[in-house]
Scaffold this active site. Structure first.
Site, PDB file in Angstrom:
ATOM      1  N   CYS A 147      47.675  24.075  59.646  1.00 57.13           N
ATOM      2  CA  CYS A 147      48.171  24.721  58.426  1.00 57.13           C
ATOM      3  C   CYS A 147      48.343  26.230  58.557  1.00 57.13           C
ATOM      4  O   CYS A 147      48.888  26.872  57.663  1.00 57.13           O
ATOM      5  CB  CYS A 147      47.285  24.380  57.231  1.00 57.13           C
ATOM      6  SG  CYS A 147      45.564  24.809  57.413  1.00 57.13           S
TER       7      CYS A 147
ATOM      8  N   HIS B  11      44.616  17.238  52.377  1.00 59.22           N
ATOM      9  CA  HIS B  11      45.988  16.888  52.746  1.00 59.22           C
ATOM     10  C   HIS B  11      45.983  15.770  53.787  1.00 59.22           C
ATOM     11  O   HIS B  11      44.981  15.544  54.467  1.00 59.22           O
ATOM     12  CB  HIS B  11      46.708  18.099  53.364  1.00 59.22           C
ATOM     13  CG  HIS B  11      46.978  19.224  52.433  1.00 59.22           C
ATOM     14  ND1 HIS B  11      46.594  20.526  52.706  1.00 59.22           N
ATOM     15  CD2 HIS B  11      47.612  19.273  51.235  1.00 59.22           C
ATOM     16  CE1 HIS B  11      46.983  21.316  51.723  1.00 59.22           C
ATOM     17  NE2 HIS B  11      47.600  20.566  50.817  1.00 59.22           N
TER      18      HIS B  11
END
Length: 258
Positions: free
Chosen positions: A248, A163
Site C-alpha cells: 500500500c 483490505h
C-alpha cells in the site's frame, strides 16, 4: 531510464493520527517512519523502478498509503472513492500524477466506495475485496471501467482484515499467498500457498524472482527463499502500526500483479 514506475507519497506530519480498524492503536514514531519510507523507496529504485512522488497531502494522515487512491489497469486509471470519508481528500494529487503519466482517468462516484488496497491484479483477472472500505456499488463501477478492456472481475469477501491485500498478494506465477487465519475464502483462488505470518501475505514483485517483503515476516521470507525466490527485506514497522503493508506504500505501474 526504467520503464517501470512506482507512485509514492511522502508521509504526512500527522501520520500518527492515521486510522486503525482491526488493530489497537500504538504510538507511531514519525522520524523512524520517514527513515523507513526513504529505505522503501530506495529498495524500489535499486530493483529497476522509477519512483514518482505524488504531491504530499500533509493534512491527510493516511495519505502515505497511496495505493488506496487509484487502481490502474493497462493505461486506464480509476480514481477511487475511499470508504473512509476522512481519506477522500487524498485522491486529487494522485489523479494529477497519473494524468501526467498519460493514463486515461475515470472515477468512482457516490454511492460507490472503493480503495485500491482491495484490488489484486493477476494478469487479466482482478480480484476485488468486498469489505469495510469497498462496497458493491464500487465493485460494479470498477467492473464497468475494466471489463471492456479485457479484465475478468472476481469479487471476494473480506472481513478479517482492512483490505484484500492486507490478507493476500500474488507471486510471479500467479500463486496467491496469505496467512490462513486472516483469509476469508482461500478456496476462491485457483492456486493458494499458506504462509506462517500475517505480514508474510504481503509481497511486492520487483524484478526477476525478487520480492519485497516486510522484516516482520522472517519465516515467510525463508519459505519463499526455499522456493527459489529472492526476498528483499524492508522494515516498515511504523506503517504496520496503522495496518499498512509493503503493497500500500506504492502504486506499481506496468506491474500485472498489482
Amino acid at each position: 531510464m526504467p520503464s517501470k514506475k512506482a507512485l509514492i507519497r511522502r508521509p504526512s506530519p500527522r501520520l500518527a493520527e492515521g486510522l486503525v480498524t482491526h488493530v489497537e492503536r500504538t504510538q507511531v514514531d514519525l522520524g523512524l517512519a520517514l527513515e523507513q519510507w526513504d529505505a522503501y523507496a530506495a529498495a524500489l529504485r535499486a530493483h529497476g523502478w522509477e519512483t514518482v512522488e505524488v504531491e504530499p497531502a500533509d493534512d491527510c494522515p493516511d495519505s502515505v498509503f497511496v495505493e488506496d487512491a487509484v487502481v490502474v489497469y493497462r493505461n486506464v486509471a480509476l480514481i477511487t472513492r475511499p470508504g473512509a470519508a476522512s481519506r477522500r481528500e487524498e485522491t486529487g494529487g494522485v489523479e494529477e500524477a497519473v494524468a501526467r503519466l498519460g493514463c486515461s482517468v475515470n472515477w468512482v462516484w457516490d454511492p460507490g466506495t472503493l480503495e485500491g488496497g482491495d484490488v489484486l491484479k493477476i494478469g487479466d483477472t482482478i480480484y476485488v475485496g468486498r469489505g469495510g472500505r469497498t462496497n458493491a456499488a464500487g465493485i460494479q463501477q470498477l467492473r464497468a471501467v475494466f471489463e471492456p478492456l479485457g479484465a475478468r472481475i472476481v469479487a471476494v469477501p473480506v472481513s478479517r482484515v482492512l483490505h484484500l491485500k492486507s490478507a493476500v498478494t500474488a507471486l510471479h506465477d500467479g500463486t496467491v499467498i496469505g496467512h490462513i487465519p486472516v483469509v476469508d475464502r482461500p478456496a476462491l483462488f485457483p492456486r493458494f500457498l499458506s504462509v506462517p505470518e500475517e505480514s508474510g501475505g504481503h509481497v511486492v514483485l520487483l524484478d526477476g524472482a525478487k520480492l519485497l517483503i516486510a522484516a516482520s515476516a522472517p519465516k515467510t521470507a525463508d519459505l519463499l527463499a526455499d522456493l527459489g525466490y529472492e526476498p528483499v527485506v524492508v522494515d516498515i514497522s511504523e506503517f504496520e502500526k496503522l495496518e499498512g503493508c509493503v503493497t500500500c506504500l506504492s502504486v506499481r505501474l506496468r506491474d500485472l500483479y498489482g
